[in-house]
Design a protein around this motif. Structure first.
Motif, PDB file in Angstrom:
ATOM      1  N   GLN A   1       0.859  -1.203   0.018  1.00 33.64           N
ATOM      2  CA  GLN A   1      -0.010  -0.008  -0.082  1.00 33.64           C
ATOM      3  C   GLN A   1       0.746   1.182  -0.068  1.00 33.64           C
ATOM      4  O   GLN A   1       0.412   2.520  -0.082  1.00 33.64           O
ATOM      5  N   THR A   2       2.189   1.243   0.228  1.00 37.57           N
ATOM      6  CA  THR A   2       2.944   2.167   0.325  1.00 37.57           C
ATOM      7  C   THR A   2       4.247   1.963  -0.730  1.00 37.57           C
ATOM      8  O   THR A   2       4.672   0.827  -1.037  1.00 37.57           O
ATOM      9  N   GLU A   3       5.028   3.020  -0.814  1.00 40.41           N
ATOM     10  CA  GLU A   3       6.334   2.953  -1.584  1.00 40.41           C
ATOM     11  C   GLU A   3       7.217   1.937  -0.791  1.00 40.41           C
ATOM     12  O   GLU A   3       7.905   1.080  -1.527  1.00 40.41           O
ATOM     13  N   ARG A   4       7.335   2.187   0.558  1.00 41.18           N
ATOM     14  CA  ARG A   4       8.245   1.249   1.393  1.00 41.18           C
ATOM     15  C   ARG A   4       7.911  -0.319   1.220  1.00 41.18           C
ATOM     16  O   ARG A   4       8.663  -1.116   1.039  1.00 41.18           O
ATOM     17  N   GLU A   5       6.481  -0.622   1.112  1.00 41.46           N
ATOM     18  CA  GLU A   5       6.121  -1.904   1.160  1.00 41.46           C
ATOM     19  C   GLU A   5       6.421  -2.546  -0.337  1.00 41.46           C
ATOM     20  O   GLU A   5       6.765  -3.571  -0.697  1.00 41.46           O
ATOM     21  N   ALA A   6       6.192  -1.508  -1.196  1.00 41.49           N
ATOM     22  CA  ALA A   6       6.473  -2.259  -2.732  1.00 41.49           C
ATOM     23  C   ALA A   6       7.974  -2.285  -2.999  1.00 41.49           C
ATOM     24  O   ALA A   6       8.177  -3.438  -3.428  1.00 41.49           O
ATOM     25  N   LEU A   7       8.795  -1.527  -2.458  1.00 42.66           N
ATOM     26  CA  LEU A   7      10.116  -1.516  -2.445  1.00 42.66           C
ATOM     27  C   LEU A   7      10.638  -2.962  -1.737  1.00 42.66           C
ATOM     28  O   LEU A   7      11.454  -3.754  -2.386  1.00 42.66           O
ATOM     29  N   ARG A   8      10.141  -3.119  -0.482  1.00 45.23           N
ATOM     30  CA  ARG A   8      10.316  -4.701  -0.083  1.00 45.23           C
ATOM     31  C   ARG A   8       9.904  -5.763  -0.642  1.00 45.23           C
ATOM     32  O   ARG A   8      10.524  -6.700  -0.860  1.00 45.23           O
ATOM     33  N   ALA A  62       5.684   5.313  -8.466  1.00 49.46           N
ATOM     34  CA  ALA A  62       5.998   5.958  -7.200  1.00 49.46           C
ATOM     35  C   ALA A  62       7.357   5.339  -6.516  1.00 49.46           C
ATOM     36  O   ALA A  62       8.077   6.029  -6.286  1.00 49.46           O
ATOM     37  N   ALA A  63       7.265   4.211  -6.555  1.00 49.44           N
ATOM     38  CA  ALA A  63       8.433   3.361  -6.079  1.00 49.44           C
ATOM     39  C   ALA A  63       9.562   3.423  -6.960  1.00 49.44           C
ATOM     40  O   ALA A  63      10.737   3.665  -6.358  1.00 49.44           O
ATOM     41  N   VAL A  64       9.313   3.369  -8.391  1.00 46.67           N
ATOM     42  CA  VAL A  64      10.156   3.558  -9.306  1.00 46.67           C
ATOM     43  C   VAL A  64      10.837   4.973  -9.125  1.00 46.67           C
ATOM     44  O   VAL A  64      12.196   5.012  -9.231  1.00 46.67           O
ATOM     45  N   SER A  65      10.096   5.963  -8.804  1.00 44.32           N
ATOM     46  CA  SER A  65      10.809   7.465  -8.835  1.00 44.32           C
ATOM     47  C   SER A  65      11.720   7.368  -7.373  1.00 44.32           C
ATOM     48  O   SER A  65      12.677   7.890  -7.458  1.00 44.32           O
TER      49      SER A  65
END
Length: 135
Positions: A14-21, A78-81
């Motif tokens: 749900q967040t960039e942090r979670e997507a990156l992990r 957003a995570a790519v950014s």
């Protein structure tokens, strides 16, 4: 849990942090692929689902968010950014701020000769940690 001991996520990020992990876990499981989104993109040799093949960093971010390495989303971009602004390729950051330029920059970093799955996972984890500090 997979044979590798890496647990599968129980829900979508749900967040960039979670997507990156999530992308880090995916790459740790399937491996980093260089030169395209996934290994054998056009299914000329392989018949396994694309989400189970080695993939690029951008594809792993898409897959972490949507379950499909080919399906982009606002959260994945957003995570790519976030990641693109942490990486340098030939001592340069991204050449533009549009989603294509940012994704291209991340994949250029991932395509550097000798780049390992472990280094890609470490960068994703570090970016996730930085998101946690900033939040």
């Amino acid at each position: 849990m997979l044979v590798t001991g890496i647990p599968l996520p129980t829900r979508r990020p749900q967040t960039e942090r979670e997507a990156l992990r999530g992308a880090a876990r995916i790459l740790a499981r399937v491996g980093l692929h260089q030169g395209d989104l996934v290994l054998d993109t056009f299914d000329r040799r392989l018949h396994s689902p694309h989400s189970e093949r080695p993939m690029s960093i951008v594809a792993a971010l898409h897959c972490a968010v949507s379950g499909d390495p080919h399906r982009p989303s606002a959260l994945a971009y957003a995570a790519v950014s976030v990641l693109a602004h942490r990486l340098l390729v030939d001592d340069r950051g991204p050449y533009g701020e549009d989603t294509l330029a940012l994704a291209w920059h991340v994949d250029l970093w991932g395509d550097v000769e000798g780049r390992t799955t472990e280094s890609a996972v470490a960068v994703l984890e570090a970016a996730a940690d930085a998101c946690g500090v900033a939040a």
